[in-house]
Design a protein around this motif. Structure first.
Motif, PDB file in Angstrom:
ATOM      1  N   TYR A   1     -41.557  96.800  90.005  1.00  0.00           N
ATOM      2  CA  TYR A   1     -42.531  97.890  89.912  1.00  0.00           C
ATOM      3  C   TYR A   1     -43.751  97.464  89.099  1.00  0.00           C
ATOM      4  O   TYR A   1     -44.900  97.652  89.508  1.00  0.00           O
ATOM      5  CB  TYR A   1     -41.869  99.123  89.274  1.00  0.00           C
ATOM      6  N   LEU A   2     -43.516  96.875  87.946  1.00  0.00           N
ATOM      7  CA  LEU A   2     -44.625  96.473  87.073  1.00  0.00           C
ATOM      8  C   LEU A   2     -45.493  95.408  87.752  1.00  0.00           C
ATOM      9  O   LEU A   2     -46.726  95.448  87.674  1.00  0.00           O
ATOM     10  CB  LEU A   2     -44.105  95.942  85.735  1.00  0.00           C
ATOM     11  N   GLU A   3     -44.843  94.467  88.427  1.00  0.00           N
ATOM     12  CA  GLU A   3     -45.598  93.413  89.101  1.00  0.00           C
ATOM     13  C   GLU A   3     -46.477  93.987  90.209  1.00  0.00           C
ATOM     14  O   GLU A   3     -47.636  93.595  90.364  1.00  0.00           O
ATOM     15  CB  GLU A   3     -44.621  92.373  89.671  1.00  0.00           C
ATOM     16  N   ASP A   4     -45.914  94.919  90.946  1.00  0.00           N
ATOM     17  CA  ASP A   4     -46.657  95.487  92.080  1.00  0.00           C
ATOM     18  C   ASP A   4     -47.699  96.513  91.637  1.00  0.00           C
ATOM     19  O   ASP A   4     -48.777  96.609  92.209  1.00  0.00           O
ATOM     20  CB  ASP A   4     -45.683  96.145  93.073  1.00  0.00           C
ATOM     21  N   GLN A   5     -47.363  97.261  90.601  1.00  0.00           N
ATOM     22  CA  GLN A   5     -48.253  98.340  90.142  1.00  0.00           C
ATOM     23  C   GLN A   5     -49.417  97.782  89.312  1.00  0.00           C
ATOM     24  O   GLN A   5     -50.486  98.377  89.289  1.00  0.00           O
ATOM     25  CB  GLN A   5     -47.425  99.329  89.296  1.00  0.00           C
ATOM     26  N   TYR A   6     -49.185  96.658  88.638  1.00  0.00           N
ATOM     27  CA  TYR A   6     -50.208  96.077  87.756  1.00  0.00           C
ATOM     28  C   TYR A   6     -50.476  94.623  88.153  1.00  0.00           C
ATOM     29  O   TYR A   6     -50.215  93.693  87.388  1.00  0.00           O
ATOM     30  CB  TYR A   6     -49.771  96.186  86.288  1.00  0.00           C
ATOM     31  N   PRO A   7     -50.987  94.434  89.364  1.00  0.00           N
ATOM     32  CA  PRO A   7     -51.160  93.067  89.883  1.00  0.00           C
ATOM     33  C   PRO A   7     -52.235  92.275  89.140  1.00  0.00           C
ATOM     34  O   PRO A   7     -52.237  91.041  89.226  1.00  0.00           O
ATOM     35  CB  PRO A   7     -51.552  93.304  91.347  1.00  0.00           C
TER      36      PRO A   7
END
Lengths: 230, 230
Positions: free
Chosen positions: A75-81
């Protein structure tokens, strides 16, 4: 907006010790995201936001609730690219060497215990004595004895493969959409077994078996061109 | 120029079964490199080009001889950077999930067996009964009995870490020069042990111990700020 993290705590609230929460805590720091940690105890299940599975870490980011450390990392990787990547390109080679060493020290020895006695049928006459003597010294017993209980050993072997199964349920290769050297490291063990032994290592519905077929198909069936004994 | 590959063969020369040679064979195909394979038997040690360690795979590329499947993969990647990568960026996430599952199924349970009885000292009073009952059910014995023989179990635990040790001998992090989520996955287990237990998991000269220090230093000592019990 500050992300809230439900974080396992001891009697001393500063004592935070969950290995899974630490994954998330460091992932948030890596991404440079503001976090407020909420100390949580095993018996506080009712205090967790939903959805959760009664375990931490759980994060609340605005109106999103995400639980499970792996799901949170994705989630963090995708949400905060635009913040530093949790899965950067540079991670490829050292992690492939992790897999290489795992294959050398865990996977290949486990495969050997299931198929080593079948190898003798395949060897050149010149190699037979050398192979049997060196391998029986290594195992400390006749090769036929090593594999005698292989049906009973199979469930334990398949359990060892769980780290492969998880990614291969989601993507076609350890390399993602295309094979990488990580796939070749692991495939070597399965091709070895396939060529020397009729003993089937995998259940038909195992995601690892489907991946093995994809590996056999690569490069016009390069590996499939060597007949198996199954 | 065609690369020559010394490749383990059975009595039937077409029977190629070495897991290590298959790694190299597929890596060459992945890179689109021409290859001539030379069938080799265990007893042909004198026929190998030098340097070798008496084992295959060995490749000969012009006047370069490279042996050991990992060294060959690195050589091919570095020597032929314009052909498809063996360690592509896309490999990051699935291989991290491999590590995640390895940590969940191998590393964390192994750490638990060494420190679980120390966790009770750290727990909030409300959690003590829940924790002891649920964990003693899982282990099938009193927690003190789980860890009673931990000094004897330590060498086996450290052997499990060999896949970590190999990359961490070469680069500072599993992510390479910088930490990646793979590092966080593994560090979670060590931070858990550090916070709950005085029992030292690592020898002082273990590359994993030096890496643990680097992880403790990240983000201004974020993880080090929680006192350990060592």
């Amino acid at each position: 907006m500050t992300i809230r993290l439900y974080d396992l705590a001891g009697a001393d609230e500063r004592c935070r010790f969950s290995p899974f929460c630490w994954r998330t805590r460091l992932a948030l720091a890596h991404k440079g995201l503001e976090v407020e940690t909420i100390p949580w105890r095993f018996t506080d299940k009712a205090k967790l936001p939903e959805p959760s599975n009664g375990r931490v870490p759980v994060i609340v980011d605005g109106d999103r609730v995400v639980h499970d450390s792996w799901a949170i990392a994705e989630y963090l990787e995708d949400q905060y690219p635009d913040s530093p990547s949790l899965f950067p390109a540079g991670a490829g080679r050292p992690v492939a060497l992790f897999l290489n060493t795992w294959a050398d020290t865990v996977l290949n020895p486990a495969v050997a215990k299931l198929v080593v006695s079948d190898i003798t049928d395949r060897l050149h006459a010149a190699d037979l004595t050398y192979f049997r003597m060196s391998r029986e010294k290594r195992f400390g017993m006749p090769l036929e004895q090593v594999t005698a209980e292989r049906d009973a050993a199979l469930p334990g072997f398949r359990k060892l493969l769980e780290p492969l199964r998880q990614p291969l349920r989601r993507v076609p290769f350890l390399g993602g959409e295309a094979p990488a050297y990580a796939d070749m490291i692991v495939f070597g063990a399965f091709q070895w077994a396939r060529v020397v032994s009729p003993f089937e290592l995998l259940a038909a519905d195992d995601p690892v078996a489907a991946w093995r077929e994809r590996m056999l198909d690569l490069h016009g069936g390069l590996a499939r061109a060597v007949p198996g004994r199954g």
